[in-house]
Write a protein that holds these residues in place. Structure first.
Motif, PDB file in Angstrom:
ATOM      1  N   ARG A 128     -18.717 -24.851  -0.380  1.00 36.11           N
ATOM      2  CA  ARG A 128     -17.685 -24.082  -1.044  1.00 36.11           C
ATOM      3  C   ARG A 128     -16.522 -23.831  -0.079  1.00 36.11           C
ATOM      4  N   THR A 129     -15.440 -23.280  -0.592  1.00 33.57           N
ATOM      5  CA  THR A 129     -14.244 -23.055   0.221  1.00 33.57           C
ATOM      6  C   THR A 129     -14.555 -22.258   1.478  1.00 33.57           C
ATOM      7  N   SER A 130     -15.314 -21.178   1.319  1.00 33.24           N
ATOM      8  CA  SER A 130     -15.612 -20.313   2.465  1.00 33.24           C
ATOM      9  C   SER A 130     -16.391 -21.056   3.546  1.00 33.24           C
TER      10      SER A 130
ATOM     11  N   GLY B 227     -12.664 -18.260  -4.268  1.00 34.03           N
ATOM     12  CA  GLY B 227     -13.532 -17.461  -3.418  1.00 34.03           C
ATOM     13  C   GLY B 227     -14.973 -17.517  -3.891  1.00 34.03           C
ATOM     14  N   ASP B 228     -15.866 -16.904  -3.138  1.00 33.57           N
ATOM     15  CA  ASP B 228     -17.290 -16.976  -3.459  1.00 33.57           C
ATOM     16  C   ASP B 228     -17.648 -16.237  -4.744  1.00 33.57           C
ATOM     17  N   TYR B 229     -17.059 -15.070  -4.947  1.00 36.98           N
ATOM     18  CA  TYR B 229     -17.411 -14.217  -6.081  1.00 36.98           C
ATOM     19  C   TYR B 229     -16.161 -13.580  -6.671  1.00 36.98           C
TER      20      TYR B 229
ATOM     21  N   THR C  40     -14.108 -12.411  -0.365  1.00 42.52           N
ATOM     22  CA  THR C  40     -14.701 -13.423   0.503  1.00 42.52           C
ATOM     23  C   THR C  40     -14.367 -13.169   1.975  1.00 42.52           C
ATOM     24  N   SER C  41     -13.228 -12.536   2.241  1.00 43.19           N
ATOM     25  CA  SER C  41     -12.859 -12.225   3.623  1.00 43.19           C
ATOM     26  C   SER C  41     -13.886 -11.307   4.271  1.00 43.19           C
ATOM     27  N   CYS C  42     -14.468 -10.414   3.482  1.00 45.50           N
ATOM     28  CA  CYS C  42     -15.517  -9.529   4.018  1.00 45.50           C
ATOM     29  C   CYS C  42     -16.744 -10.338   4.426  1.00 45.50           C
TER      30      CYS C  42
END
Length: 353
Positions: free
Chosen positions: A58-60, A91-93, A98-100
């Motif tokens: 995934r992107t992250s 983002g993930d969710y 996602t930064s967190c």
């Protein structure tokens, strides 16, 4: 008027990561016969793309790999990284940000400021403006801008107007507070009136996912997509890009009295070759000053500018003093340009996972 200068900001490094899976347009049945395929490739410049198809990347994950490599190459102490910005539409969710999650995965301090910015193709420009504002006064000394998208996950495999254009990537840009530097000169702009020119209609809180969201609809041009996939008004976006891009660059150079002829490279968002060439010719920029990465990676959304830096300018970035103009435009509608100068930038080879 959308103009800002953030002094004391130094770009210390770029890194990029892509999936190792490659999709070629040279045998893509969606584009038609061999003659039609070659015409598409010549017009758009997109011969192949790296995609997450069939993988759990995934992107992250790609931004994480790029950030890890860059931190290592810079020999940064992770406890000294003060802020992390994640720019992405994938983002993930829905939440948490996602930064967190990336703050934890990277092992950064709990005192690290984190924030997500939901923008597409112009995202790196707006992300740089944001991190510049955060860091210009020296409260934050070191920061990471992570920008990327798994755009292919939002495209219909039956839509030849979008699917063959996009690839997936994640990037990291390292920023340091350095007193006395000229920093970055920025122009940003937004036109939300035309937000429907690039949109995924369903799945958000305006239009919830429903039982019809996944139903494919066939359109007049023969393409098929559902309401969880990207709609793009190609003609409107083309006109928007070739109009706003050159205007933004001219405005920025005039505002800050930047010598246009002395700019070493113009790094444009890698939308497609036809559009970039239109912009280049409007600006009367020599072709040798405009690097392309879309032949190998396609349109990688907000990661396309740093990806192009890593894959096409890395040797120069590491050894030369460069004057660089960047420009991007896309979903929102939003656009902007950034001018900056570099010296001794850390730029490791592209990572594939």
């Amino acid at each position: 008027m959308g103009f800002q200068q953030f002094k004391n900001i130094n770009i210390s490094g770029f890194a990029a990561c892509v999936p190792n899976h490659i999709e070629s347009n040279e045998n893509l049945e969606l584009l038609g016969n061999s003659e039609q395929i070659q015409k598409f490739i010549e017009t758009t410049g997109v011969r192949q793309r790296h995609t997450v198809k069939g993988q759990k990347i995934r992107t992250s994950d790609m931004c994480f790999e790029a950030a890890q490599k860059l931190i290592q190459e810079l020999n940064w102490d992770k406890n000294e990284i003060d802020c992390l910005l994640f720019v992405s539409q994938t983002g993930d969710y829905i939440f948490p940000a996602t930064s967190c999650i990336l703050q934890d995965r990277l092992g950064l301090s709990n005192d690290c400021f984190t924030i997500d910015i939901t923008l597409g193709c112009s995202g790196w420009i707006h992300g740089m403006a944001t991190i510049g504002a955060l860091m210009q006064n020296g409260g934050f000394k070191k920061g990471l801008l992570l920008a990327g998208d798994t755009s292919t996950m939002t495209k219909s495999p039956f839509d030849k107007g979008t699917y063959p254009l996009f690839g997936d990537a994640g990037t990291a840009t390292a920023i340091e507070y350095k007193e006395g530097t000229e920093g970055i000169k920025v122009h940003t702009a937004t036109d939300g009136k035309n937000h429907q020119a690039i949109i995924i209609p369903d799945g958000g809180f305006r239009n919830f996912y429903n039982r019809d969201s996944e139903n494919y609809i066939e359109y007049e041009d023969g393409s098929k997509r559902n309401n969880l996939q990207t709609y793009m008004d190609g003609a409107a976006v083309f006109t928007f890009g070739i109009t706003k891009g050159p205007r933004s660059i001219h405005s920025l150079t005039e505002k800050f009295d930047i010598n246009f002829e002395n700019i070493d490279h113009f790094v444009f968002h890698q939308a497609n070759k036809f559009m970039i060439e239109k912009i280049r010719k409007k600006l009367k920029v020599p072709i040798e000053k405009v690097p392309y990465s879309l032949d190998e990676y396609g349109n990688t959304s907000c990661s396309s500018i740093p990806l192009t830096m890593v894959t096409r300018l890395s040797k120069q970035l590491q050894k030369d003093k460069l004057k660089i103009m960047t420009c991007a435009f896309g979903v929102g509608l939003s656009w902007g340009s950034i001018y900056f100068e570099t010296e001794g930038v850390v730029c490791p080879e592209i990572i594939m996972i």
